[in-house]
Design a protein around this motif. Structure first.
Motif, PDB file in Angstrom:
ATOM      1  N   MET A 104       0.841  -1.169   0.000  1.00 39.77           N
ATOM      2  CA  MET A 104       0.000   0.000   0.000  1.00 39.77           C
ATOM      3  C   MET A 104       0.894   1.242   0.000  1.00 39.77           C
ATOM      4  N   THR A 105       0.725   2.083  -0.953  1.00 40.92           N
ATOM      5  CA  THR A 105       1.458   3.334  -1.009  1.00 40.92           C
ATOM      6  C   THR A 105       0.580   4.448  -0.450  1.00 40.92           C
ATOM      7  N   LEU A 106       1.141   5.196   0.469  1.00 41.55           N
ATOM      8  CA  LEU A 106       0.390   6.271   1.104  1.00 41.55           C
ATOM      9  C   LEU A 106       0.501   7.546   0.277  1.00 41.55           C
ATOM     10  N   THR A 107      -0.609   8.238   0.166  1.00 39.55           N
ATOM     11  CA  THR A 107      -0.603   9.529  -0.512  1.00 39.55           C
ATOM     12  C   THR A 107      -0.105  10.582   0.486  1.00 39.55           C
ATOM     13  N   PRO A 108       0.297  11.747   0.004  1.00 41.67           N
ATOM     14  CA  PRO A 108       0.747  12.798   0.931  1.00 41.67           C
ATOM     15  C   PRO A 108      -0.322  13.188   1.958  1.00 41.67           C
ATOM     16  N   ARG A 109      -1.571  13.197   1.548  1.00 45.43           N
ATOM     17  CA  ARG A 109      -2.648  13.543   2.484  1.00 45.43           C
ATOM     18  C   ARG A 109      -2.802  12.469   3.569  1.00 45.43           C
ATOM     19  N   GLN A 110      -2.733  11.193   3.180  1.00 47.83           N
ATOM     20  CA  GLN A 110      -2.824  10.112   4.155  1.00 47.83           C
ATOM     21  C   GLN A 110      -1.627  10.136   5.098  1.00 47.83           C
ATOM     22  N   ARG A 111      -0.450  10.388   4.557  1.00 43.57           N
ATOM     23  CA  ARG A 111       0.763  10.465   5.372  1.00 43.57           C
ATOM     24  C   ARG A 111       0.634  11.596   6.406  1.00 43.57           C
ATOM     25  N   ARG A 112       0.102  12.744   5.992  1.00 40.54           N
ATOM     26  CA  ARG A 112      -0.098  13.883   6.892  1.00 40.54           C
ATOM     27  C   ARG A 112      -1.091  13.523   7.999  1.00 40.54           C
ATOM     28  N   TRP A 113      -2.176  12.819   7.644  1.00 40.77           N
ATOM     29  CA  TRP A 113      -3.166  12.409   8.638  1.00 40.77           C
ATOM     30  C   TRP A 113      -2.556  11.427   9.631  1.00 40.77           C
ATOM     31  N   LEU A 114      -1.759  10.475   9.130  1.00 48.09           N
ATOM     32  CA  LEU A 114      -1.120   9.494  10.011  1.00 48.09           C
ATOM     33  C   LEU A 114      -0.096  10.161  10.927  1.00 48.09           C
ATOM     34  N   LYS A 115       0.644  11.137  10.422  1.00 46.13           N
ATOM     35  CA  LYS A 115       1.591  11.872  11.257  1.00 46.13           C
ATOM     36  C   LYS A 115       0.866  12.575  12.396  1.00 46.13           C
ATOM     37  N   ALA A 116      -0.264  13.204  12.098  1.00 46.39           N
ATOM     38  CA  ALA A 116      -1.038  13.899  13.128  1.00 46.39           C
ATOM     39  C   ALA A 116      -1.608  12.912  14.142  1.00 46.39           C
ATOM     40  N   THR A 117      -2.029  11.758  13.675  1.00 50.12           N
ATOM     41  CA  THR A 117      -2.581  10.738  14.570  1.00 50.12           C
ATOM     42  C   THR A 117      -1.497  10.153  15.473  1.00 50.12           C
ATOM     43  N   ALA A 118      -0.287  10.014  14.950  1.00 48.36           N
ATOM     44  CA  ALA A 118       0.811   9.409  15.712  1.00 48.36           C
ATOM     45  C   ALA A 118       1.489  10.379  16.664  1.00 48.36           C
ATOM     46  N   HIS A 119       1.231  11.668  16.501  1.00 46.84           N
ATOM     47  CA  HIS A 119       1.933  12.675  17.296  1.00 46.84           C
ATOM     48  C   HIS A 119       1.896  12.415  18.806  1.00 46.84           C
ATOM     49  N   PRO A 120       0.744  12.133  19.415  1.00 51.61           N
ATOM     50  CA  PRO A 120       0.736  11.955  20.866  1.00 51.61           C
ATOM     51  C   PRO A 120       1.209  10.573  21.340  1.00 51.61           C
ATOM     52  N   LEU A 121       1.496   9.664  20.431  1.00 43.71           N
ATOM     53  CA  LEU A 121       1.885   8.310  20.814  1.00 43.71           C
ATOM     54  C   LEU A 121       3.286   8.264  21.407  1.00 43.71           C
ATOM     55  N   LYS A 122       3.516   7.300  22.259  1.00 49.98           N
ATOM     56  CA  LYS A 122       4.842   7.023  22.812  1.00 49.98           C
ATOM     57  C   LYS A 122       5.452   5.870  22.017  1.00 49.98           C
ATOM     58  N   PRO A 123       6.792   5.779  21.953  1.00 44.56           N
ATOM     59  CA  PRO A 123       7.412   4.651  21.247  1.00 44.56           C
ATOM     60  C   PRO A 123       7.027   3.320  21.874  1.00 44.56           C
ATOM     61  N   VAL A 124       6.636   2.378  21.027  1.00 41.51           N
ATOM     62  CA  VAL A 124       6.218   1.051  21.490  1.00 41.51           C
ATOM     63  C   VAL A 124       7.391   0.084  21.460  1.00 41.51           C
ATOM     64  N   VAL A 125       8.237   0.190  20.449  1.00 43.50           N
ATOM     65  CA  VAL A 125       9.390  -0.687  20.287  1.00 43.50           C
ATOM     66  C   VAL A 125      10.642   0.171  20.318  1.00 43.50           C
ATOM     67  N   THR A 126      11.685  -0.330  21.005  1.00 48.59           N
ATOM     68  CA  THR A 126      12.959   0.374  21.073  1.00 48.59           C
ATOM     69  C   THR A 126      14.059  -0.545  20.553  1.00 48.59           C
ATOM     70  N   VAL A 127      14.842  -0.031  19.616  1.00 49.58           N
ATOM     71  CA  VAL A 127      16.005  -0.751  19.106  1.00 49.58           C
ATOM     72  C   VAL A 127      17.208  -0.200  19.848  1.00 49.58           C
ATOM     73  N   GLY A 128      17.914  -1.069  20.574  1.00 49.81           N
ATOM     74  CA  GLY A 128      19.025  -0.624  21.401  1.00 49.81           C
ATOM     75  C   GLY A 128      20.359  -0.686  20.695  1.00 49.81           C
ATOM     76  N   GLN A 129      21.409  -0.654  21.492  1.00 50.70           N
ATOM     77  CA  GLN A 129      22.759  -0.601  20.968  1.00 50.70           C
ATOM     78  C   GLN A 129      23.186  -1.861  20.236  1.00 50.70           C
ATOM     79  N   HIS A 130      22.503  -2.963  20.458  1.00 51.17           N
ATOM     80  CA  HIS A 130      22.856  -4.215  19.790  1.00 51.17           C
ATOM     81  C   HIS A 130      22.200  -4.343  18.425  1.00 51.17           C
ATOM     82  N   GLY A 131      21.425  -3.364  18.049  1.00 51.88           N
ATOM     83  CA  GLY A 131      20.864  -3.328  16.699  1.00 51.88           C
ATOM     84  C   GLY A 131      19.570  -4.096  16.540  1.00 51.88           C
ATOM     85  N   LEU A 132      19.275  -4.399  15.299  1.00 45.67           N
ATOM     86  CA  LEU A 132      18.016  -5.020  14.920  1.00 45.67           C
ATOM     87  C   LEU A 132      18.175  -6.536  14.940  1.00 45.67           C
TER      88      LEU A 132
END
Length: 102
Positions: free
Chosen positions: A1-29
């Protein structure tokens, strides 16, 4: 699925108040981190990932590997935080991303 600029903008606004769920540390992926990312995307659809390792080029490489391994879309990246989105139609109440007007 390719996101359009408008969808990307909406998703950015929706994600703004979220906290990180996954953290990649010093040992990498690792395989465990990728498995946790798969689970988190299936449950949340839209999430923030904190990459606390390496320089900018290494973080870009990790983000590219995460998106290809999980079939997720990169919505936004600011510093060491990346916002990923993957639609899950099997979820009880899937997120509805607004379509572009025709």
């Amino acid at each position: 699925m390719t996101l359009t600029p408008r969808q990307r903008r909406w998703l950015k606004a929706t994600a703004h108040p979220l906290k990180p769920v996954v953290t990649v540390g010093q040992h990498g992926l690792s395989e465990a981190v990728l498995a946790e990312l798969q689970t988190a995307l299936a449950h949340h659809e839209l999430l923030k990932v904190k990459i606390a390792a390496g320089d900018r080029m290494l973080r870009d490489a990790m983000i590219a590997e995460m998106t290809s391994a999980t079939a997720a879309e990169l919505v936004n990246r600011i510093g060491n935080i990346a916002v990923l989105y993957r639609h899950n139609p099997k979820k009880r109440a899937p997120m509805v991303v607004p379509a572009d007007p025709a």
